[in-house]
Design a protein around this motif. Sequence first.
Motif, short mmCIF file in Angstrom:
data_model
loop_
_atom_site.label_atom_id
_atom_site.label_comp_id
_atom_site.label_asym_id
_atom_site.label_seq_id
_atom_site.Cartn_x
_atom_site.Cartn_y
_atom_site.Cartn_z
N MET A 152 -8.81 8.86 5.79
CA MET A 152 -9.19 8.15 7.00
C MET A 152 -9.79 6.80 6.60
O MET A 152 -10.67 6.73 5.74
N LEU A 153 -9.28 5.74 7.22
CA LEU A 153 -9.81 4.40 6.99
C LEU A 153 -10.28 3.84 8.32
O LEU A 153 -9.67 4.08 9.36
N HIS A 154 -11.36 3.07 8.28
CA HIS A 154 -11.97 2.56 9.50
C HIS A 154 -11.14 1.50 10.20
O HIS A 154 -11.08 1.44 11.42
N ASP A 155 -10.51 0.62 9.40
CA ASP A 155 -9.81 -0.51 10.02
C ASP A 155 -8.84 -1.13 9.04
O ASP A 155 -8.71 -0.69 7.89
N GLN A 156 -8.16 -2.19 9.49
CA GLN A 156 -7.19 -2.88 8.66
C GLN A 156 -7.84 -3.52 7.43
O GLN A 156 -7.23 -3.59 6.37
N ALA A 157 -9.07 -3.98 7.58
CA ALA A 157 -9.76 -4.60 6.45
C ALA A 157 -9.94 -3.59 5.32
O ALA A 157 -9.75 -3.93 4.14
N GLU A 158 -10.27 -2.36 5.65
CA GLU A 158 -10.42 -1.33 4.63
C GLU A 158 -9.07 -1.03 3.98
O GLU A 158 -8.99 -0.86 2.76
N LEU A 159 -8.01 -0.98 4.77
CA LEU A 159 -6.66 -0.78 4.23
C LEU A 159 -6.31 -1.92 3.27
O LEU A 159 -5.81 -1.68 2.17
N HIS A 160 -6.58 -3.15 3.67
CA HIS A 160 -6.26 -4.29 2.82
C HIS A 160 -7.04 -4.24 1.50
O HIS A 160 -6.52 -4.65 0.46
N GLY A 161 -8.25 -3.72 1.54
CA GLY A 161 -9.03 -3.55 0.31
C GLY A 161 -8.36 -2.56 -0.64
O GLY A 161 -8.30 -2.79 -1.85
N ILE A 162 -7.86 -1.46 -0.08
CA ILE A 162 -7.16 -0.46 -0.90
C ILE A 162 -5.88 -1.08 -1.48
O ILE A 162 -5.59 -0.92 -2.67
N LEU A 163 -5.13 -1.79 -0.65
CA LEU A 163 -3.88 -2.41 -1.11
C LEU A 163 -4.16 -3.47 -2.18
O LEU A 163 -3.39 -3.60 -3.14
N ALA A 164 -5.24 -4.21 -2.04
CA ALA A 164 -5.61 -5.19 -3.05
C ALA A 164 -5.96 -4.51 -4.37
O ALA A 164 -5.60 -5.00 -5.45
N ARG A 165 -6.64 -3.38 -4.30
CA ARG A 165 -6.98 -2.63 -5.51
C ARG A 165 -5.71 -2.15 -6.21
O ARG A 165 -5.59 -2.21 -7.43
N ILE A 166 -4.73 -1.68 -5.43
CA ILE A 166 -3.44 -1.26 -5.99
C ILE A 166 -2.78 -2.44 -6.70
O ILE A 166 -2.32 -2.32 -7.84
N ALA A 167 -2.77 -3.60 -6.05
CA ALA A 167 -2.17 -4.80 -6.65
C ALA A 167 -2.92 -5.23 -7.90
O ALA A 167 -2.31 -5.58 -8.92
N ASP A 168 -4.26 -5.20 -7.86
CA ASP A 168 -5.07 -5.61 -9.00
C ASP A 168 -4.82 -4.71 -10.22
O ASP A 168 -4.95 -5.15 -11.36
N MET A 169 -4.45 -3.46 -9.96
CA MET A 169 -4.16 -2.52 -11.05
C MET A 169 -2.74 -2.68 -11.56
O MET A 169 -2.35 -2.02 -12.52
N GLY A 170 -1.95 -3.56 -10.93
CA GLY A 170 -0.58 -3.78 -11.34
C GLY A 170 0.36 -2.66 -10.95
O GLY A 170 1.42 -2.50 -11.54
N LEU A 171 -0.03 -1.90 -9.92
CA LEU A 171 0.78 -0.77 -9.46
C LEU A 171 1.76 -1.20 -8.38
O LEU A 171 1.49 -2.12 -7.62
N GLU A 172 2.88 -0.52 -8.34
CA GLU A 172 3.85 -0.72 -7.27
C GLU A 172 3.45 0.11 -6.07
O GLU A 172 2.83 1.17 -6.21
N LEU A 173 3.86 -0.34 -4.93
CA LEU A 173 3.63 0.37 -3.68
C LEU A 173 4.99 0.81 -3.14
O LEU A 173 5.90 -0.01 -3.03
N ALA A 174 5.14 2.10 -2.83
CA ALA A 174 6.42 2.59 -2.31
C ALA A 174 6.43 2.59 -0.78
O ALA A 174 7.38 2.10 -0.18
N GLU A 175 5.38 3.13 -0.16
CA GLU A 175 5.32 3.22 1.30
C GLU A 175 3.88 3.31 1.77
O GLU A 175 3.03 3.80 1.05
N VAL A 176 3.67 2.88 3.01
CA VAL A 176 2.39 3.08 3.70
C VAL A 176 2.71 3.58 5.10
O VAL A 176 3.53 2.98 5.79
#
Length: 69
Positions: A38-62
């Motif tokens: 559960m995420l509170h809002d889009q800002a929290e989602l963007h934080g998670i997605l930024a962490r994924i990008a910072d780790m150099g990971l690929e994203l398959a789906e959201v």
Amino acid sequence: MNRYEIRLPYALSDSLAAAFPELDAVQITPSTTVLTGMLHDQAELHGILARIADMGLELAEVHVRKESS
């Protein structure tokens, strides 16, 4: 709040799970992990997605599952 499912094309590892303590991590195939929670809002989602990008990971789906109020 909404429930999000974030699919990553990687096997689940201790370091992957530890990087996202606010989400549940489940390996669904040998090379696919889904992070859910559960995420509170889009800002929290963007934080998670930024962490994924910072780790150099690929994203398959959201996926978002809207919670009724």
